[in-house]
Scaffold this motif. Structure first.
Motif, mmCIF file in Angstrom:
data_model
loop_
_atom_site.group_PDB
_atom_site.id
_atom_site.type_symbol
_atom_site.label_atom_id
_atom_site.label_comp_id
_atom_site.label_asym_id
_atom_site.label_seq_id
_atom_site.Cartn_x
_atom_site.Cartn_y
_atom_site.Cartn_z
ATOM 1 N N SER A 118 0.729 -1.252 0.349
ATOM 2 C CA SER A 118 0.008 0.213 -0.299
ATOM 3 C C SER A 118 1.124 1.021 0.298
ATOM 4 C CB SER A 118 -0.342 -0.359 1.080
ATOM 5 O OG SER A 118 -1.096 1.457 1.009
ATOM 6 N N PHE A 119 1.993 1.314 0.505
ATOM 7 C CA PHE A 119 2.929 2.256 0.973
ATOM 8 C C PHE A 119 3.383 2.443 -0.053
ATOM 9 C CE2 PHE A 119 6.935 4.018 2.284
ATOM 10 C CZ PHE A 119 6.642 5.409 3.003
ATOM 11 N N TRP A 120 4.275 1.245 -1.209
ATOM 12 C CA TRP A 120 4.656 1.513 -2.591
ATOM 13 C C TRP A 120 3.802 2.328 -3.357
ATOM 14 C CZ3 TRP A 120 8.703 1.436 -5.033
ATOM 15 C CH2 TRP A 120 9.212 1.089 -6.239
ATOM 16 N N ALA A 121 2.202 1.625 -3.390
ATOM 17 C CA ALA A 121 1.626 2.148 -4.838
ATOM 18 C C ALA A 121 0.571 3.416 -4.276
ATOM 19 C CB ALA A 121 0.614 0.821 -4.371
ATOM 20 N N LYS A 122 0.412 3.737 -3.393
ATOM 21 C CA LYS A 122 -0.099 4.839 -2.951
ATOM 22 C C LYS A 122 0.783 5.978 -1.786
ATOM 23 C CE LYS A 122 -4.305 2.032 -1.297
ATOM 24 N NZ LYS A 122 -4.896 2.694 -0.572
ATOM 25 N N GLY A 123 2.070 6.237 -0.990
ATOM 26 C CA GLY A 123 2.430 6.752 -0.135
ATOM 27 C C GLY A 123 2.192 6.869 0.224
ATOM 28 N N ALA A 124 1.735 7.891 1.357
ATOM 29 C CA ALA A 124 1.302 8.214 2.877
ATOM 30 C C ALA A 124 0.867 9.374 2.460
ATOM 31 C CB ALA A 124 2.094 7.586 4.017
ATOM 32 N N ASN A 125 0.014 10.310 3.470
ATOM 33 C CA ASN A 125 -0.293 11.360 3.494
ATOM 34 C C ASN A 125 -0.810 12.033 4.984
ATOM 35 O OD1 ASN A 125 -0.718 14.245 2.988
ATOM 36 N ND2 ASN A 125 -2.423 14.289 1.431
ATOM 37 N N TYR A 126 0.332 11.978 5.723
ATOM 38 C CA TYR A 126 -0.270 12.268 7.271
ATOM 39 C C TYR A 126 0.157 13.079 8.045
ATOM 40 C CZ TYR A 126 -2.704 7.472 6.561
ATOM 41 O OH TYR A 126 -3.385 6.756 5.437
ATOM 42 N N SER A 127 0.368 14.059 9.126
ATOM 43 C CA SER A 127 1.048 14.782 10.150
ATOM 44 C C SER A 127 1.739 15.510 9.049
ATOM 45 C CB SER A 127 1.681 13.926 10.437
ATOM 46 O OG SER A 127 1.734 13.592 11.945
ATOM 47 N N GLY A 128 1.291 15.725 7.875
ATOM 48 C CA GLY A 128 2.011 17.612 7.250
ATOM 49 C C GLY A 128 3.156 16.632 6.334
ATOM 50 N N PHE A 129 3.709 15.811 6.393
ATOM 51 C CA PHE A 129 4.436 14.716 5.214
ATOM 52 C C PHE A 129 3.466 14.287 4.306
ATOM 53 C CE2 PHE A 129 6.757 15.275 9.182
ATOM 54 C CZ PHE A 129 8.018 15.679 8.919
ATOM 55 N N GLN A 130 3.472 14.561 2.947
ATOM 56 C CA GLN A 130 2.962 14.279 1.706
ATOM 57 C C GLN A 130 4.293 13.385 1.093
ATOM 58 O OE1 GLN A 130 0.374 17.030 0.177
ATOM 59 N NE2 GLN A 130 0.144 16.575 -1.781
#
Ligand SMILES: *[C@@H]1O[C@H](CO)[C@@H](O)[C@H](O)[C@H]1NC(C)=O
Ligand SMILES: *[C@@H]1O[C@H](CO)[C@@H](O)[C@H](O)[C@H]1NC(C)=O
Ligand SMILES: *[C@@H]1O[C@H](CO)[C@@H](O)[C@H](O)[C@H]1NC(C)=O
Ligand SMILES: *[C@@H]1O[C@H](CO)[C@@H](O)[C@H](O)[C@H]1NC(C)=O
Ligand SMILES: *[C@@H]1O[C@H](CO)[C@@H](O)[C@H](O)[C@H]1NC(C)=O
Ligand SMILES: *[C@@H]1O[C@H](CO)[C@@H](O)[C@H](O)[C@H]1NC(C)=O
Ligand SMILES: *[C@@H]1O[C@H](CO)[C@@H](O)[C@H](O)[C@H]1NC(C)=O
Ligand SMILES: *[C@@H]1O[C@H](CO)[C@@H](O)[C@H](O)[C@H]1NC(C)=O
Ligand SMILES: *[C@@H]1O[C@H](CO)[C@@H](O)[C@H](O)[C@H]1NC(C)=O
Length: 290
Positions: free
Chosen positions: A75-87
């Motif tokens: 999931s991280f590889w495919a979508k990345g992560a957008n939390y806590s101000g880090f896109q």
């Protein structure tokens, strides 16, 4: 005498610098370890992937926020992560492989002056934002993962509006730091995990402060001058009107005394003209004709 004083200053500066630099380096490893530990401990036993948990911190850590999210590798590889101000964009490769990874986010702001002061930039700069950071762990926190970004940089959004002249600061794990220009809208682009903030040259801040103080002084000065000016004008107008009034009264009195058309009487101690008869008879202009 002067030489000795200088020597003492130099030596004490040296001692202070060495001590604090070492403190900084030591605190650094242990700060991340501390964040990791609090993050790990605050994950519930049956935690879900894709849910951000706030770590509960002891009360002596006010000004510090730690949160953690567990994600599946694919999931991280495919979508990345957008939390806590880090896109974080997609295509971030984490190594060694772990089917689930934990991202620990941290924020240290200046309320926590004790820890905030660990993050030092050069003497001619000053931090103007909280120090935010993230680290990625794998296999239930048994490994710290290395990241390789194939999908472009990570965008950091800072939680407060920053000075226009601010630059992005990266604190490297070897204890050095780097600076770069921010992108539009007060954001920073970074290429690895770690800790980040924003800084401005000290003289810039002082300039702004001085300018503000000067502006304030000019305001006060201008206001004072304005009030004084108004008072003065008011006073002059008053004097002018008063003198005209006096002159008119004198004139009237003189004429009254000359002609003695009107009888005068005394009311209390003032001399007043007194008319005994109505000299102009009222005339009805239009007679009413039925
Ligand atoms: C976690 O903390 C942040 C900042 O204090 C807050 O905005 C957020 O609502 C908290 N989230 C939860 C789930 O408590
Ligand atoms: C904060 O409190 C914890 C225990 O609750 C202690 O281990 C730690 O040293 C304290 N830190 C500071 C900076 O006082
Ligand atoms: C990331 O989240 C922020 C707010 O939480 C949002 O404004 C932004 O559009 C999101 N970015 C992406 C790429 O989804
Ligand atoms: C902490 O940061 C805020 C916002 O940037 C600032 O207004 C305040 O003066 C700072 N406090 C200290 C003690 O530096
Ligand atoms: C992760 O570690 C914690 C404590 O170290 C333990 O309680 C938990 O069961 C572990 N989780 C997994 C999935 O192994
Ligand atoms: C992760 O990166 C560091 C520094 O680049 C390196 O020393 C270390 O060996 C790497 N770890 C792994 C597992 O590749
Ligand atoms: C503290 O650690 C961070 C990353 O772990 C690093 O960027 C920073 O430069 C370190 N600070 C000092 C003073 O060593
Ligand atoms: C510290 O690490 C950064 C980034 O990895 C590197 O550019 C810099 O040269 C290193 N500095 C020292 C003194 O090792
Ligand atoms: C950073 O900004 C300054 C001033 O705005 C500019 O002169 C400089 O070229 C920029 N540096 C980079 C690497 O873009």
């Amino acid at each position: 005498m002067v030489f000795e004083t200088r020597l003492i200053i130099i030596i004490s500066t040296f001692v202070v610098l060495t001590c604090c630099l070492r403190l900084g380096v030591e605190a650094n490893g242990s700060l991340d370890d501390m964040f990791e530990e609090y993050a790990h401990n605050s994950l519930p036993t049956h935690q879900k992937t894709g849910v951000l948990y706030n770590a509960s911190l002891p009360s002596n850590l006010t000004g510090i926020e730690v949160s953690v999210i567990r994600l599946r590798w694919d999931s991280f590889w495919a979508k990345g992560a957008n939390y806590s101000g880090f896109q974080m964009p997609p295509r971030i490769f984490s190594y060694p492989y772990s089917p689930r990874l934990d991202i620990v986010y941290s924020l240290v702001d200046n309320q926590s002056s004790y820890y905030y002061s660990y993050y030092n930039v050069a003497n001619d700069h000053i931090l103007v934002a909280p120090v935010v950071g993230f680290n990625v762990y794998g296999n239930n926190f048994t490994a710290k993962l290395n990241l390789t970004l194939f999908g472009g940089p990570i965008l950091i959004r800072f939680p407060q509006v920053i000075n226009e002249k601010a630059k992005c600061v990266v604190f490297y794990s070897n204890g050095t730091f780097g600076m770069s220009n921010k992108t539009r809208q007060d954001m920073c682009l970074v290429r690895d995990q770690g800790h980040f903030s924003m800084a401005v040259p000290k003289e810039e801040l002082e300039d702004v402060k001085e300018k503000r103080e000067n502006l304030w002084k000019w305001w006060v000065f201008g206001f004072g001058i304005g009030v004084l000016g108004l008072l003065l004008i008011g006073f002059i107008v008053f004097i002018f009107i008063e003198s005209i009034r006096r002159r008119n009264i004198q004139k009237m009195e003189k004429e009254a005394e000359k002609n003695e058309v009107l009888e005068t009487t005394y009311v209390g101690q003032s001399k007043m003209p007194l008319a005994t008869v109505v000299r102009t008879q009222p005339v009805i202009e239009n007679d009413y004709v039925p």
